[in-house]
Design a protein around this motif. Structure first.
Motif, PDB file in Angstrom:
ATOM      1  N   LEU A  49      -9.161  -9.076  49.431  1.00  0.00           N
ATOM      2  CA  LEU A  49     -10.586  -8.742  49.379  1.00  0.00           C
ATOM      3  C   LEU A  49     -11.287  -9.335  50.597  1.00  0.00           C
ATOM      4  CD1 LEU A  49     -13.161  -7.735  47.901  1.00  0.00           C
ATOM      5  CD2 LEU A  49     -13.203  -9.971  46.753  1.00  0.00           C
ATOM      6  N   ALA A  50     -12.055  -8.506  51.282  1.00  0.00           N
ATOM      7  CA  ALA A  50     -12.835  -8.965  52.433  1.00  0.00           C
ATOM      8  C   ALA A  50     -14.230  -8.350  52.338  1.00  0.00           C
ATOM      9  CB  ALA A  50     -12.157  -8.557  53.734  1.00  0.00           C
ATOM     10  N   VAL A  51     -15.186  -9.006  52.978  1.00  0.00           N
ATOM     11  CA  VAL A  51     -16.574  -8.541  52.957  1.00  0.00           C
ATOM     12  C   VAL A  51     -17.108  -8.429  54.383  1.00  0.00           C
ATOM     13  CG1 VAL A  51     -17.038  -9.560  50.683  1.00  0.00           C
ATOM     14  CG2 VAL A  51     -17.516 -10.892  52.737  1.00  0.00           C
ATOM     15  N   ARG A  52     -18.085  -7.556  54.537  1.00  0.00           N
ATOM     16  CA  ARG A  52     -18.793  -7.455  55.821  1.00  0.00           C
ATOM     17  C   ARG A  52     -20.224  -7.891  55.590  1.00  0.00           C
ATOM     18  NH1 ARG A  52     -17.126  -4.664  59.953  1.00  0.00           N
ATOM     19  NH2 ARG A  52     -16.089  -3.090  58.677  1.00  0.00           N
ATOM     20  N   SER A  53     -20.608  -8.943  56.273  1.00  0.00           N
ATOM     21  CA  SER A  53     -21.987  -9.419  56.196  1.00  0.00           C
ATOM     22  C   SER A  53     -22.855  -8.559  57.104  1.00  0.00           C
ATOM     23  CB  SER A  53     -22.077 -10.879  56.643  1.00  0.00           C
ATOM     24  OG  SER A  53     -21.375 -11.702  55.749  1.00  0.00           O
ATOM     25  N   THR A  78      -7.900 -19.541  45.281  1.00  0.00           N
ATOM     26  CA  THR A  78      -7.809 -18.375  44.413  1.00  0.00           C
ATOM     27  C   THR A  78      -8.464 -18.749  43.088  1.00  0.00           C
ATOM     28  OG1 THR A  78      -5.658 -18.995  43.505  1.00  0.00           O
ATOM     29  CG2 THR A  78      -5.648 -17.567  45.451  1.00  0.00           C
ATOM     30  N   ALA A  79      -8.962 -17.754  42.397  1.00  0.00           N
ATOM     31  CA  ALA A  79      -9.549 -17.940  41.067  1.00  0.00           C
ATOM     32  C   ALA A  79      -9.756 -16.558  40.476  1.00  0.00           C
ATOM     33  CB  ALA A  79     -10.887 -18.681  41.146  1.00  0.00           C
ATOM     34  N   ASP A  80      -9.755 -16.492  39.153  1.00  0.00           N
ATOM     35  CA  ASP A  80     -10.076 -15.236  38.485  1.00  0.00           C
ATOM     36  C   ASP A  80     -11.582 -15.059  38.490  1.00  0.00           C
ATOM     37  OD1 ASP A  80      -7.375 -14.832  37.929  1.00  0.00           O
ATOM     38  OD2 ASP A  80      -7.508 -15.867  36.004  1.00  0.00           O
ATOM     39  N   GLY A  81     -12.021 -13.808  38.543  1.00  0.00           N
ATOM     40  CA  GLY A  81     -13.445 -13.509  38.524  1.00  0.00           C
ATOM     41  C   GLY A  81     -13.783 -12.560  37.384  1.00  0.00           C
ATOM     42  N   ARG A  82     -14.996 -12.694  36.842  1.00  0.00           N
ATOM     43  CA  ARG A  82     -15.486 -11.827  35.780  1.00  0.00           C
ATOM     44  C   ARG A  82     -16.721 -11.084  36.264  1.00  0.00           C
ATOM     45  NH1 ARG A  82     -15.785 -16.680  33.281  1.00  0.00           N
ATOM     46  NH2 ARG A  82     -18.007 -16.396  33.056  1.00  0.00           N
ATOM     47  N   GLY A  83     -16.859  -9.850  35.791  1.00  0.00           N
ATOM     48  CA  GLY A  83     -18.041  -9.074  36.110  1.00  0.00           C
ATOM     49  C   GLY A  83     -17.691  -7.842  36.930  1.00  0.00           C
ATOM     50  N   ALA A  84     -18.708  -7.061  37.222  1.00  0.00           N
ATOM     51  CA  ALA A  84     -18.552  -5.869  38.048  1.00  0.00           C
ATOM     52  C   ALA A  84     -18.881  -6.238  39.494  1.00  0.00           C
ATOM     53  CB  ALA A  84     -19.480  -4.767  37.559  1.00  0.00           C
ATOM     54  N   MET A  85     -17.920  -6.049  40.378  1.00  0.00           N
ATOM     55  CA  MET A  85     -18.118  -6.426  41.776  1.00  0.00           C
ATOM     56  C   MET A  85     -19.082  -5.453  42.461  1.00  0.00           C
ATOM     57  SD  MET A  85     -15.298  -7.417  44.709  1.00  0.00           S
ATOM     58  CE  MET A  85     -14.013  -6.965  43.619  1.00  0.00           C
ATOM     59  N   ALA A  86     -20.056  -6.014  43.151  1.00  0.00           N
ATOM     60  CA  ALA A  86     -21.022  -5.226  43.909  1.00  0.00           C
ATOM     61  C   ALA A  86     -21.485  -6.051  45.101  1.00  0.00           C
ATOM     62  CB  ALA A  86     -22.217  -4.855  43.039  1.00  0.00           C
ATOM     63  N   VAL A 124      -9.882 -16.309  48.090  1.00  0.00           N
ATOM     64  CA  VAL A 124      -8.781 -15.413  48.423  1.00  0.00           C
ATOM     65  C   VAL A 124      -8.465 -14.630  47.157  1.00  0.00           C
ATOM     66  CG1 VAL A 124      -6.380 -15.270  49.167  1.00  0.00           C
ATOM     67  CG2 VAL A 124      -7.899 -16.994  50.177  1.00  0.00           C
ATOM     68  N   ARG A 125      -8.863 -13.378  47.152  1.00  0.00           N
ATOM     69  CA  ARG A 125      -8.674 -12.510  45.985  1.00  0.00           C
ATOM     70  C   ARG A 125      -7.736 -11.381  46.397  1.00  0.00           C
ATOM     71  NH1 ARG A 125      -8.040 -11.800  40.795  1.00  0.00           N
ATOM     72  NH2 ARG A 125      -9.085  -9.977  39.952  1.00  0.00           N
ATOM     73  N   ALA A 152      -1.981 -16.215  52.555  1.00  0.00           N
ATOM     74  CA  ALA A 152      -1.682 -15.472  51.324  1.00  0.00           C
ATOM     75  C   ALA A 152      -0.279 -14.876  51.392  1.00  0.00           C
ATOM     76  CB  ALA A 152      -2.731 -14.386  51.097  1.00  0.00           C
ATOM     77  N   ALA A 153       0.099 -14.377  52.556  1.00  0.00           N
ATOM     78  CA  ALA A 153       1.446 -13.819  52.723  1.00  0.00           C
ATOM     79  C   ALA A 153       2.506 -14.907  52.546  1.00  0.00           C
ATOM     80  CB  ALA A 153       1.578 -13.154  54.097  1.00  0.00           C
ATOM     81  N   GLU A 154       2.250 -16.102  53.095  1.00  0.00           N
ATOM     82  CA  GLU A 154       3.182 -17.218  52.937  1.00  0.00           C
ATOM     83  C   GLU A 154       3.394 -17.572  51.472  1.00  0.00           C
ATOM     84  OE1 GLU A 154       1.711 -20.535  55.244  1.00  0.00           O
ATOM     85  OE2 GLU A 154       1.631 -19.306  57.063  1.00  0.00           O
TER      86      GLU A 154
END
Length: 138
Positions: free
Chosen positions: A22-26, A91-99, A14-15, A129-131
């Motif tokens: 953040l959501a993704v489409r497979s 939740t967690a922090d992420g490093r790098g360029a998202m692609a 959960v970002r 997340a809203a809660e």
């Protein structure tokens, strides 16, 4: 098998950025999901989450920032072998360029007003997340 309730057990990242999820489409999917997925045999939640996010978005999660938000359950979407999903949300922090990579064709950030774009478990995670006060007000 129609009478059984097969549950797909997954982990999800959960970002939230600027109050949006953040959501993704497979590939080949009509709705958006959260980054994450199934554990490999013997894999911990952390290992599975870090691996899936790396494979799907090219980011490295920072273990020290990992926090469990909770578990949601929802009807499975586009998963013929399963009727329900159990999704442990972190939740967690992420490093790098998202692609988008691997099986992911796109990523996007969605607000509460766009919940119709999300698969049922992702909608439940949006509510979670809203809660926790993580989203922008619609």
């Amino acid at each position: 098998m129609s009478d059984s309730i097969a549950e797909l057990d997954v982990v999800a990242w959960v970002r939230i950025v600027d109050g949006r999820l953040l959501a993704v489409r497979s590939r080949g999917r009509d709705l958006l999901y959260l980054p994450g997925g199934k554990r490999e045999p013997g894999e911990s939640d952390w290992s599975a989450l870090a691996r899936e996010v790396r494979e799907e978005l090219g980011l490295e999660l920072e273990r020290a920032s990992l926090r469990e938000l909770g578990v949601v359950r929802a009807p499975a979407h586009d998963q013929p072998a399963f009727s329900r999903v159990r999704m442990a949300c972190f939740t967690a922090d992420g490093r790098g360029a998202m692609a988008a990579s691997g099986e992911v064709d796109e990523f996007r950030f969605v607000g509460p007003d766009e919940r119709g774009l999300l698969a049922p478990a992702a909608r439940a995670a949006l509510d979670l997340a809203a809660e926790h006060g993580l989203l922008a007000r619609a």
